[in-house]
Design an enzyme around this catalytic site. Structure first.
Site, PDB file in Angstrom:
ATOM      1  CD  GLU A  43      -2.770   1.513   2.361  1.00 48.41           C
ATOM      2  OE1 GLU A  43      -3.596   2.427   2.297  1.00 48.41           O
ATOM      3  OE2 GLU A  43      -2.650   0.776   3.355  1.00 48.41           O
ATOM      4  CD  GLU A  68       2.474   8.011   5.369  1.00 49.51           C
ATOM      5  OE1 GLU A  68       1.482   7.567   4.776  1.00 49.51           O
ATOM      6  OE2 GLU A  68       2.804   9.208   5.326  1.00 49.51           O
ATOM      7  CG  ASP A 117      -1.516  13.400   0.067  1.00 52.77           C
ATOM      8  OD1 ASP A 117      -2.077  12.457   0.661  1.00 52.77           O
ATOM      9  OD2 ASP A 117      -0.566  14.028   0.558  1.00 52.77           O
TER      10      ASP A 117
HETATM   11  N1  SAH Z   1      -4.288   5.130   3.111  1.00 45.99           N
HETATM   12  C1  SAH Z   1      -4.660   5.728   4.382  1.00 45.99           C
HETATM   13  C2  SAH Z   1      -4.139   7.168   4.521  1.00 45.99           C
HETATM   14  C3  SAH Z   1      -4.628   8.117   3.463  1.00 45.99           C
HETATM   15  S1  SAH Z   1      -3.933   9.755   3.609  1.00 45.99           S
HETATM   16  C4  SAH Z   1      -6.173   5.665   4.546  1.00 45.99           C
HETATM   17  O1  SAH Z   1      -6.870   5.457   3.547  1.00 45.99           O
HETATM   18  O2  SAH Z   1      -6.650   5.811   5.674  1.00 45.99           O
HETATM   19  C5  SAH Z   1      -2.658   9.668   2.387  1.00 45.99           C
HETATM   20  C6  SAH Z   1      -1.332   9.194   2.971  1.00 45.99           C
HETATM   21  O3  SAH Z   1      -0.434   9.017   1.908  1.00 45.99           O
HETATM   22  C7  SAH Z   1      -0.699  10.200   3.932  1.00 45.99           C
HETATM   23  O4  SAH Z   1      -0.339   9.534   5.122  1.00 45.99           O
HETATM   24  C8  SAH Z   1       0.512  10.714   3.162  1.00 45.99           C
HETATM   25  O5  SAH Z   1       1.587  11.053   3.998  1.00 45.99           O
HETATM   26  C9  SAH Z   1       0.849   9.531   2.275  1.00 45.99           C
HETATM   27  N2  SAH Z   1       1.512   9.894   1.018  1.00 45.99           N
HETATM   28  C10 SAH Z   1       1.068  10.810   0.138  1.00 45.99           C
HETATM   29  N3  SAH Z   1       1.893  10.922  -0.903  1.00 45.99           N
HETATM   30  C11 SAH Z   1       2.911  10.040  -0.684  1.00 45.99           C
HETATM   31  C12 SAH Z   1       4.080   9.707  -1.395  1.00 45.99           C
HETATM   32  N4  SAH Z   1       4.377  10.311  -2.543  1.00 45.99           N
HETATM   33  N5  SAH Z   1       4.892   8.761  -0.893  1.00 45.99           N
HETATM   34  C13 SAH Z   1       4.595   8.161   0.287  1.00 45.99           C
HETATM   35  N6  SAH Z   1       3.497   8.445   1.022  1.00 45.99           N
HETATM   36  C14 SAH Z   1       2.655   9.373   0.550  1.00 45.99           C
END
Ligand code: SAH
Length: 216
Positions: A43, A68, A117
């Site tokens: 994930e 993450e 995001d």
């Molecule tokens: N998947 C989780 C969190 C969603 S929020 C859920 O559904 O509850 C999106 C997460 O992705 C955040 O924690 C953010 O830090 C991470 N994220 C966003 N862009 C990223 C990137 N380029 N590489 C690694 N993590 C990323």
């Protein structure tokens, strides 16, 4: 996402046995690391990681890697995993852009993207985890029977993602703009964000897609 500065989280991450620290040295060695030939599912943007933990508990014959970029949320996943000690789950703190430096061709069986995001400005489109630039990276690491599932409540991001799947020449296997009221909801595992947004009344969009390996 609003981030609290969780005190000491970097130090805790550095010490955790559930975090892979030298991730680029793992490329091509993930099966050896897990000590079996089970598929490896990841994930990207795992947040606090509950989805990964639920899947890992449910599917002991699949190995999971949660990715993450922020320590302050990753630490929550580590705390939970320190209690659960699921043998088939580890984490990496990294920026997903470099994913193809961490996994070899065909090494990843499946990719989950949950509530990524949105990067709403056009000039940031390449940063969206479902942009064609990211899909090209996923294509470098996915197994031939692999694919991607993407969930979001953000309709513009979902529509963008559908366009990108098409532009990348990937195959769209299915899609819904209201997962929880659709035929695809059976067996759905909710993420932290999914629970939050659906309880606010937002429908959840989901698509499943995979590369077309026989394209020119
Ligand atoms: N998947 C989780 C969190 C969603 S929020 C859920 O559904 O509850 C999106 C997460 O992705 C955040 O924690 C953010 O830090 C991470 N994220 C966003 N862009 C990223 C990137 N380029 N590489 C690694 N993590 C990323």
């Amino acid at each position: 996402m609003r981030l609290r500065n969780v005190k000491g989280s970097r130090e805790n991450i550095a010490e955790s046995e559930f975090v892979i620290h030298d991730e680029t040295s793992m490329k091509g060695k993930w099966h050896e690391f897990f000590g079996n030939d089970n598929p490896i599912h990841i994930e990207i943007g795992m947040g606090k990681g509950r989805f990964m933990m639920d899947l890992a508990a449910q599917n002991p014959d699949i190995n999971y890697v949660g990715i993450e970029k922020y320590s302050s949320v990753l630490i929550r996943a580590i705390e939970k995993q320190t209690e659960l000690k699921l043998p088939n789950l580890v984490f990496i703190r990294m920026e997903a852009e470099y994913i193809a430096d961490v996994f070899d061709k065909g090494e990843v069986g499946y990719i989950y993207l949950n509530f990524s995001d949105p990067w709403p400005k056009d000039r940031h489109a390449k940063r969206r985890l479902t942009s064609k630039e990211f899909l090209a990276r996923y294509e470098q690491i996915l197994a031939e029977d692999g694919g991607v599932t993407f969930k979001t409540d953000n309709v513009p991001l979902f529509d963008f993602s559908l366009e990108q799947v098409d532009e990348a020449g990937w195959e769209l296997l299915n899609k819904t703009y209201d997962l929880h009221n659709s035929e695809y909801n059976e067996g759905n595992i909710m993420t932290e964000y999914e629970e939050r947004f659906s309880s606010m009344g937002n429908p959840i969009c989901r698509l499943m897609s995979r590369p077309k390996w026989d394209k020119e």
